[in-house]
Scaffold this active site. Structure first.
Site, PDB file in Angstrom:
ATOM      1  N   LYS A 149       0.809  -1.217   0.000  1.00 20.83           N
ATOM      2  CA  LYS A 149       0.000   0.000   0.000  1.00 20.83           C
ATOM      3  C   LYS A 149       0.846   1.273   0.000  1.00 20.83           C
ATOM      4  O   LYS A 149       0.359   2.339  -0.367  1.00 20.83           O
ATOM      5  CB  LYS A 149      -0.975  -0.036   1.166  1.00 20.83           C
ATOM      6  CG  LYS A 149      -1.990  -1.157   0.949  1.00 20.83           C
ATOM      7  CD  LYS A 149      -3.034  -1.211   2.032  1.00 20.83           C
ATOM      8  CE  LYS A 149      -4.085  -2.254   1.733  1.00 20.83           C
ATOM      9  NZ  LYS A 149      -3.592  -3.634   1.997  1.00 20.83           N
TER      10      LYS A 149
HETATM   11  C1  PLP Z   1      -4.322  -4.688   1.542  1.00 21.93           C
HETATM   12  C2  PLP Z   1      -3.578  -5.942   1.349  1.00 21.93           C
HETATM   13  C3  PLP Z   1      -4.059  -6.944   0.501  1.00 21.93           C
HETATM   14  C4  PLP Z   1      -5.372  -6.840  -0.210  1.00 21.93           C
HETATM   15  O1  PLP Z   1      -5.347  -5.835  -1.184  1.00 21.93           O
HETATM   16  P1  PLP Z   1      -6.732  -5.289  -1.787  1.00 21.93           P
HETATM   17  O2  PLP Z   1      -6.348  -4.142  -2.634  1.00 21.93           O
HETATM   18  O3  PLP Z   1      -7.535  -4.869  -0.579  1.00 21.93           O
HETATM   19  O4  PLP Z   1      -7.369  -6.396  -2.500  1.00 21.93           O
HETATM   20  C5  PLP Z   1      -3.286  -8.079   0.320  1.00 21.93           C
HETATM   21  N1  PLP Z   1      -2.119  -8.230   0.968  1.00 21.93           N
HETATM   22  C6  PLP Z   1      -1.625  -7.292   1.792  1.00 21.93           C
HETATM   23  C7  PLP Z   1      -0.341  -7.535   2.485  1.00 21.93           C
HETATM   24  C8  PLP Z   1      -2.326  -6.110   1.999  1.00 21.93           C
HETATM   25  O5  PLP Z   1      -1.833  -5.179   2.815  1.00 21.93           O
END
Ligand code: PLP
Length: 504
Positions: free
Chosen positions: A114
């Site tokens: 993210k």
């Molecule tokens: C947020 C997250 C996900 C899921 O991603 P989305 O965009 O919500 O589908 C998967 N793995 C990790 C480590 C995350 O932080």
């Protein structure tokens, strides 16, 4: 670029407005009215920063309530740096065998994917407030299943004219995730534990966004809410970049020939990351199948297989907490796209979901979805075994989210005999989920101290644990609020110094 609502309930608006608002005030999500296309073969020579510019410009570039080329370039130059990302490639691709790669998205400050979007988004938002002549303070509300929270806190920390309030499920995140959040410094940051799960947090925040009375009161007091969740287009667009990057790296490494197809595997929760992959494909990237990997909360992979979205099911706390989600917000964007912008259908489905806890696609849409996306899931034990398998086979450490992806890729290959080269989005550093990873590999669950496990795991891998995680050992806890899910408005009032006795 203009943005329209998936529910047909907003006039078209410009990119800075879409970023400022986060979501459509009366429900619904903003999507670009027309998608740009890019010629993949012309992008081969670009570095990450240049590629980011090529991808982001068509979405955000323009006059008035959009961004100038200089602005976009300066945002990119400020965030995709070696201070913020510990690999010069930003999102390096590691080849495991001749047709399988890991796209490492976790080299940013909080060790999960993210960061790639949440580092740059505050720049877009801050500039948006200026362009729109807003004299209000922006209050970013975030519901997090663990990783978004810390990434947003780091992105928005000490950004002038903004405050950020993060809500997370009190017992639903990993120890490292919680320590990361609760030790956040910065004058404008607040972190609040909620008694409930991620969906409770997300619903609370969504309700607050669409509560007219509360928003009017806040506006009167000089505050405007916005979102840093992946419902904000400013979160989605920067993620498109690394899909292009991954494919181009596979070309450079001779895993695919330019123009030949590759598959992308995405460990999925809120459907944000995989949606970015979908947009990359729509923009011309030769991705054949998007593989949606769910954990034990497999509402999405069931949906892809059956066409029925059924959230009325037991919620599991898993070792991949960032995917512990039963309502995947961004799915709405995909459905709007594959129904060729049919807001009528979207309204009906989401009304059904709200009223009855489920909705069912028509056959046409169901088939379109199935041809586009393959969905399956990994159970907790399958996830554990996969971490060990990948480590033993490749000497490569993966975290539980990434392991869900690898497992589903194996399943896909076995079922379809499609052996096209594939990359798996490695969404978090294995060190961020050290306990689960260490146990999966060694079978030893006797160790309780996070930091000892961190060091032991690093030793297994002949490496060193990331300094940012080791540093948490001494970091003081700065945030202590815990609320129940009905107290969101009240705690926001408290944090902003407003009495809200009359509204709740
Ligand atoms: C947020 C997250 C996900 C899921 O991603 P989305 O965009 O919500 O589908 C998967 N793995 C990790 C480590 C995350 O932080």
């Amino acid at each position: 670029m203009q943005y329209i609502s998936t529910r047909g309930n907003s006039p078209a608006i410009e990119s800075a407005q879409a970023i400022m608002l986060g979501m459509v005030p009366r429900g619904g999500l903003f999507i670009p009215e027309n998608l740009p296309t890019l010629a993949t073969e012309e992008l081969l020579g670009l570095n990450y920063q240049e590629l980011a510019f090529a991808v982001l410009l068509p979405f955000f570039g323009g006059k008035n309530k959009n961004y100038s080329e200089e602005e976009i370039k300066s945002f990119i130059a400020a965030v995709y740096t070696s201070e913020k990302f510990d690999d010069p490639q930003i999102t390096p691709l590691t080849l495991l065998d001749e047709k399988t790669a890991a796209l490492e998205l976790w080299h940013g400050p909080t060790a999960a994917f993210k960061d790639v979007a949440l580092q740059i988004m505050p720049y877009f938002l801050k500039a948006a407030a200026k362009k729109l002549g807003s004299r209000k303070e922006t209050v970013i509300l975030v519901a997090t299943s663990g990783d978004t929270g810390k990434a947003a806190l780091e992105g928005f920390k000490d950004v002038e004219g903004a405050k950020i309030i993060v809500f997370y499920p009190k017992d639903g995140v990993s120890k490292m995730q919680e320590l990361q959040m609760l030790s956040t410094t910065g004058k404008n940051t607040s972190v609040v534990g909620v008694e409930g799960n991620f969906d409770d947090c997300q619903n609370m925040v969504k309700e607050i966004f669409s509560d007219d009375d509360f928003n009017t009161l806040m506006s009167f007091k000089g505050f405007q809410f916005s979102s840093a969740n992946s419902i904000n287009w400013g979160r989605l667009a920067p993620q498109i970049v690394y899909y292009f990057r991954a494919y181009l790296e596979m070309v450079r490494k001779n895993v695919v020939k330019m123009g030949d197809v590759a598959n992308a595997v995405v460990p999925t929760g809120n459907f944000g990351n995989i949606l970015a992959g979908f947009y990359a494909k729509k923009m011309g990237l030769p991705i054949q199948t998007l593989i949606c990997a769910s954990n034990q909360n497999h509402v999405l992979s069931d949906f892809i297989q059956t066409g029925v979205y059924d959230r009325k099911r037991k919620f599991f706390k898993t070792s991949s907490p960032s995917m512990d989600i039963l309502i995947s917000s961004n799915l709405e964007r995909l459905l709007f796209e594959i129904t060729k912008h049919n807001a009528f259908k979207i309204n009906r489905w989401y009304e059904d979901l709200f009223q009855k806890g489920e909705f069912k696609l028509d056959d046409n849409t169901k088939n379109t979805l199935k041809n586009l996306i393959y969905g399956d899931f990994a159970s907790e034990s399958e996830t554990r075994i996969e971490i060990k398998r990948v480590f033993e086979k490749y000497r490569y450490l993966i975290d539980p989210h990434t392991a869900v992806g690898f497992f589903v890729l194996e399943k896909y290959r076995a079922q379809t005999e499609d052996e096209a080269p594939a990359f798996v989005c490695a969404t978090a550093s294995p060190y961020k989920f050290n306990q689960a990873v260490y146990q999966a590999i060694t079978g030893d669950d006797s160790l309780k101290d996070e930091f000892i496990i961190l060091e032991k795991l690093a030793a297994l891998n002949n490496g060193k644990p990331p300094a940012s995680l080791m540093g948490l050992k001494e970091a003081p806890i700065l945030h202590k609020r815990v609320i129940n899910k009905r107290e969101g408005r009240k705690v926001i009032g408290e944090i902003l110094g407003i009495s809200i006795g009359a509204v709740n």
